[in-house]
Design a protein around this motif. Structure first.
Motif, short mmCIF file in Angstrom:
data_model
loop_
_atom_site.label_atom_id
_atom_site.label_comp_id
_atom_site.label_asym_id
_atom_site.label_seq_id
_atom_site.Cartn_x
_atom_site.Cartn_y
_atom_site.Cartn_z
N VAL A 169 10.21 -7.70 4.08
CA VAL A 169 9.34 -8.85 3.91
C VAL A 169 9.46 -9.65 5.20
CG1 VAL A 169 8.75 -10.86 2.53
CG2 VAL A 169 9.71 -8.84 1.44
N LEU A 170 8.34 -9.82 5.90
CA LEU A 170 8.35 -10.40 7.24
C LEU A 170 7.64 -11.75 7.24
CD1 LEU A 170 7.29 -7.14 9.12
CD2 LEU A 170 9.62 -7.96 8.69
N SER A 171 7.99 -12.58 8.25
CA SER A 171 7.31 -13.87 8.40
C SER A 171 7.15 -14.20 9.87
CB SER A 171 8.10 -14.98 7.70
OG SER A 171 9.32 -15.24 8.37
N ILE A 177 6.17 -4.72 3.54
CA ILE A 177 6.09 -3.28 3.82
C ILE A 177 6.80 -2.56 2.69
CG2 ILE A 177 6.71 -1.43 5.40
CD1 ILE A 177 6.68 -3.46 7.66
N THR A 178 6.17 -1.53 2.11
CA THR A 178 6.76 -0.75 1.01
C THR A 178 7.04 0.68 1.47
OG1 THR A 178 4.59 -0.10 0.16
CG2 THR A 178 5.55 -2.12 -0.71
N THR A 179 7.93 1.34 0.72
CA THR A 179 8.21 2.76 0.92
C THR A 179 7.89 3.50 -0.35
OG1 THR A 179 10.51 2.45 0.26
CG2 THR A 179 10.02 2.28 2.61
N GLY A 180 7.75 4.83 -0.27
CA GLY A 180 7.46 5.63 -1.44
C GLY A 180 5.97 5.68 -1.71
N SER A 181 5.63 6.14 -2.93
CA SER A 181 4.21 6.30 -3.29
C SER A 181 3.96 5.69 -4.66
CB SER A 181 3.84 7.78 -3.30
OG SER A 181 4.64 8.51 -4.23
N PHE A 182 2.74 5.17 -4.82
CA PHE A 182 2.33 4.54 -6.07
C PHE A 182 1.55 5.54 -6.91
CE2 PHE A 182 2.68 1.05 -3.00
CZ PHE A 182 3.51 0.18 -3.68
N THR A 183 1.93 5.67 -8.19
CA THR A 183 1.14 6.51 -9.10
C THR A 183 -0.07 5.76 -9.63
OG1 THR A 183 2.52 5.81 -10.96
CG2 THR A 183 3.18 7.82 -9.81
N ASP A 184 -0.05 4.46 -9.47
CA ASP A 184 -1.14 3.59 -9.90
C ASP A 184 -1.36 2.58 -8.78
OD1 ASP A 184 -2.95 2.79 -12.09
OD2 ASP A 184 -1.81 0.92 -12.06
N PRO A 185 -2.60 2.23 -8.44
CA PRO A 185 -2.81 1.29 -7.33
C PRO A 185 -1.98 0.03 -7.48
CG PRO A 185 -4.90 2.22 -8.05
CD PRO A 185 -3.87 2.70 -9.03
N ALA A 186 -1.38 -0.39 -6.37
CA ALA A 186 -0.47 -1.54 -6.41
C ALA A 186 -1.25 -2.84 -6.31
CB ALA A 186 0.55 -1.45 -5.29
N ALA A 240 -2.88 -9.88 -1.70
CA ALA A 240 -2.97 -9.14 -0.44
C ALA A 240 -1.56 -8.85 0.04
CB ALA A 240 -3.74 -9.94 0.60
N SER A 241 -1.43 -7.85 0.91
CA SER A 241 -0.11 -7.53 1.46
C SER A 241 0.25 -8.45 2.62
CB SER A 241 -0.05 -6.08 1.90
OG SER A 241 -1.03 -5.83 2.90
N VAL A 242 -0.78 -9.12 3.23
CA VAL A 242 -0.56 -10.02 4.35
C VAL A 242 -1.23 -11.36 4.02
CG1 VAL A 242 -0.93 -10.45 6.81
CG2 VAL A 242 -0.50 -8.11 5.99
#
Length: 602
Positions: free
Chosen positions: A345-347, A362-371, A388-390
C-alpha cells in the motif's frame, strides 16, 4: 383397580398368609435408574403371584418401559373363593346357586323367556332365552351356564347377592366376568357393593356382544365378620341393557408392592450453525448441549467443544453426559479459498495547504471473482469513498483500503504525509514557582505561518508571528500549555507544563520594646529588653548621644541594666540602639530606635 384372574387352585387362609411372608415372592424392582434415549428397561415381579397390577395397567409379571416415570407393581396372592356356585353350574335358579336377586325369573313373551326388563335366567347361551340375543359360550369352560339378564331400567337394582363369612382386617378381592349379550351401543353399567356400600367405580360391558371382560376391586373387611356381596345394575334405561354374568369371585388376598423411578437422560447435542468463511479469516465452531457434557469428540479428532475447521466438509460431534449417554449432531462447513493478497500500500506526499497526495494498492495472486476496491479517508470515520485501486488529489491523513472478491475481504491503510510539515517548538520561563507566577512563553517553531495558543488556564489566542506570549498564573495547579503550528491544512503541536505552587505559610516575627526604663534596683522596670517573636538571631548595640558604645550583645535574650560594658553606671538621658535580626524562616531585617534612661532617686 383391574386384574385378570388366571388361577385354578386357591390357597387356604393360613397358606395364603404364610406365602405372603415368604422371601421368594418379595417384590424388588431395583434401584431408581437413569436410561439413555432409545434404551428400554424390563421390570419383573416374582412369578408366583396369582395376579399383578402395574401402574401401566398391565396384569402380567413383566413389563418393558421406554419413558420416564414412576412405575409400581402390586402383586397379589389370593386365597380360596368364598362365593358358592359363582359359575352358576348348580341348576337354573337363584336358590340352587345360593344367591339372591331383585330380578325375577323370566316369564316368557314374544321375544322368548326374557322378553321383559328386570328378568333373569340361568342358561348355557343368551340365544336360548331371547330371540335377539347372541349365541355366546359361558366364561368358565365354554359349555356351562351363566346368569343372563334383560336389564332393569331402575338404577340400584341388585342383580346378584350372596353373604359370606370373612376375617376382620383382611383385604379381599371381589371379581366377576360380564358381557353384552347383544351388539348394542347401549351397554350395561354395573357396580360392586359390600354390606350396602359401593366398592370402586361403575364398570361397563363393551358394545360388542359375546365379549367377556373381567372386573374387580379390592375391599378391606375392617371389623366385619360377614360380607353381603352384591352386583348392582345402575342403568336407568332398558334398551340395550342386556348382559350376562359368570364366575363371581370373592376371596382373601395379600398385597406386595414396590416402586421404581425411571428417568431418561435426554442429552441433545447442537454442533452449531452451518459455517461459511474465507480461509484468511479462520473461524471456530462451539458445540453445546442441554445437559453438562463430560466428553466431546469430533470426527476430526478434536476433543473439546470448540473446534476450528481447516477444510470444507460435514463435521460430526458426539457429546457424552455424566450418565454415559451420547448424542450427535452435524454441521456443514464451507471455506472459500483466497488465492490473492495485498502486497503493498503506497502513498505520495502532499504539500501543506494543497491536495496533491495520492494512495495506491498492489495485490498478488489471482482473483476468481472480480475484485472491488474501496478507499476511504482521511480518517477512520470519513464518509469519502472511492472504488479504485488508485486515489489521488488527497490531503494529509490516514487512508484505508478494503478489497473484496468472492465474499472475502482484506484490509490495509497508509498515511499521506506533508512534504514541508510545520515543526512546533515551545519553551517557557519559568516552568514552576509560587503564585502569582508570571510566565513568558517562547515560540521557536519552523515552517509555520499561523499559531494557536492554549495556555491551560482558559485563555487562548492566535498569532501570525514568533512573538513571545505572557501569562500570570494566580492559583495553584498544573497547567498544560499547547502551541499549534499551522501552515495550510498541516499542523504540528508542542506542549509545556507549568507547575504553580501556593506560597509557604508566613510565620509572624516582631521585636517590641518600651523606650523608658529605670535601673534603680526597685525591681520595677530595672532592665531594658526586646520582646521578641520568632527571632532566631539578634545583634544589638546601644550608643550614647556621642556615638560611644554603652552595651552590645548577640544574645536573643539580651537585657541592659543601665551600666557600661565596664560596669559603670551611666547618666540619665537619651540613648540610641541599632539591631540586626534573623527570623524563623530566615528573614533578615534591621532597625534602630532610642531609649530614655531615668534615675528616679537622683
Amino acid at each position: 383397580m383391574k386384574f385378570i384372574l388366571a388361577i385354578t387352585i386357591f390357597l387356604t387362609v393360613n397358606q395364603l398368609f404364610a406365602q405372603c411372608t415368604g422371601s421368594e415372592i418379595q417384590v424388588n424392582l431395583g434401584n431408581d435408574t437413569t436410561l439413555c434415549q432409545g434404551q428400554t428397561l424390563q421390570l419383573s415381579a416374582p412369578l408366583n403371584y396369582d395376579f399383578y397390577s402395574w401402574s401401566t395397567g398391565s396384569s402380567v409379571s413383566d413389563i418393558t418401559v421406554s419413558s420416564s416415570g414412576t412405575y409400581w407393581v402390586d402383586g397379589y396372592v389370593v386365597g380360596a373363593n368364598l362365593v358358592l356356585n359363582g359359575d352358576f353350574e348348580n341348576g337354573t335358579t337363584a336358590a340352587s346357586n345360593n344367591f339372591s336377586t331383585s330380578y325375577i325369573p323370566g316369564i316368557g313373551g314374544s321375544w322368548g323367556l326374557l322378553s321383559d326388563p328386570g328378568t333373569y335366567a340361568i342358561s348355557a347361551s343368551p340365544s336360548n332365552v331371547h330371540l335377539n340375543f347372541n349365541n355366546c359360550p359361558d366364561h368358565t369352560n365354554g359349555t356351562g351356564n351363566m346368569l343372563i339378564a334383560n336389564g332393569s331400567s331402575t338404577a340400584g337394582t341388585s342383580v346378584w347377592c350372596q353373604t359370606v363369612n370373612i376375617l376382620p382386617n383382611t383385604d379381599y378381592i371381589f371379581s366377576c366376568w360380564s358381557m353384552n349379550v347383544i351388539s348394542d351401543p347401549n351397554i350395561s353399567n354395573l357396580q360392586f357393593f359390600v354390606n350396602g356400600v359401593q366398592i370402586g367405580n361403575v364398570f361397563s360391558t363393551t358394545p360388542l356382544g359375546c365379549e367377556w371382560l373381567e372386573f374387580n376391586d379390592v375391599w378391606n373387611s375392617g371389623l366385619s365378620a360377614t360380607a353381603q356381596l352384591c352386583i348392582v345394575n345402575q342403568n336407568i334405561t332398558g334398551g340395550g341393557n342386556d348382559f350376562a354374568l359368570d364366575d363371581v369371585f370373592f376371596a382373601p388376598m395379600c398385597l406386595l408392592t414396590d416402586t421404581i423411578v425411571v428417568n431418561y437422560d435426554n442429552i441433545i447435542v447442537n454442533a452449531g450453525s452451518d459455517l461459511l468463511f474465507c480461509e484468511d479469516d479462520p473461524q471456530s465452531i462451539t458445540a453445546s448441549a442441554n445437559v453438562p457434557v463430560t466428553d466431546w469428540t469430533w470426527d476430526s479428532g478434536a476433543t473439546t467443544a470448540l473446534f476450528s475447521p481447516t477444510t470444507s466438509g460435514t463435521y460430526t460431534v458426539t457429546g457424552t453426559s455424566a450418565f454415559g449417554c451420547t448424542s450427535t449432531d452435524n454441521v456443514q462447513v464451507s471455506i472459500t479459498p483466497v488465492d490473492w493478497d495485498i502486497s503493498q500500500v503506497l502513498s505520495g506526499q502532499t504539500e501543506c495547504g494543497s491536495n496533491s497526495g495520492n494512495v495506491s494498492v498492489i495485490t498478488t495472486g489471482s482473483f476468481t471473482d472480480p475484485a472491488s476496491y474501496t478507499w476511504s479517508g482521511p480518517g477512520a470515520n470519513s464518509s469519502n469513498l472511492i472504488n479504485a485501486s488508485v486515489w489521488d488529489q488527497l490531503s494529509v491523513g490516514w487512508y484505508y483500503i478494503e478489497i473484496e472478491s468472492n465474499g472475502c475481504y482484506q484490509y490495509d491503510s497508509v498515511q499521506v504525509t506533508p512534504s514541508n510539515p510545520p515543526i512546533a517548538v515551545l519553551s517557557a520561563n519559568p516552568t514552576s514557582g509560587l503564585y502569582p507566577l508570571p510566565v513568558t512563553f517562547m515560540n521557536g517553531s519552523q515552517s509555520s505561518t499561523d499559531f494557536y495558543w492554549n495556555f491551560g488556564n482558559g485563555n487562548t489566542t492566535n498569532s501570525t508571528d514568533l512573538s513571545n506570549q505572557s501569562q500570570v498564573y494566580d492559583t495553584t495547579g498544573v497547567y498544560t500549555v499547547m502551541l499549534v503550528a499551522i501552515i495550510g491544512n498541516c499542523t504540528d503541536t508542542a506542549y509545556v507544563t507549568i507547575f504553580v505552587n501556593e506560597p509557604p505559610f508566613i510565620v509572624p516575627v516582631s521585636l517590641e520594646t518600651s523606650n523608658v526604663f529605670t535601673p534603680n534596683g526597685d525591681g520595677l522596670n530595672d532592665f531594658y529588653a526586646f520582646k521578641l517573636e520568632n527571632i532566631l538571631e539578634l545583634d544589638l548595640v546601644i550608643l550614647n548621644r556621642w556615638g560611644q558604645v554603652m552595651f552590645q550583645s548577640t544574645d536573643v535574650l539580651a537585657t541592659w541594666n543601665g551600666k557600661t560594658t565596664s560596669g559603670g553606671e551611666v547618666e540619665a538621658g537619651v540613648y540610641f540602639y541599632t539591631y540586626k535580626a534573623v527570623g524563623a524562616q530566615d528573614e533578615q531585617f534591621e532597625g534602630h530606635g532610642f531609649i530614655h534612661l531615668v534615675h528616679p532617686n537622683h
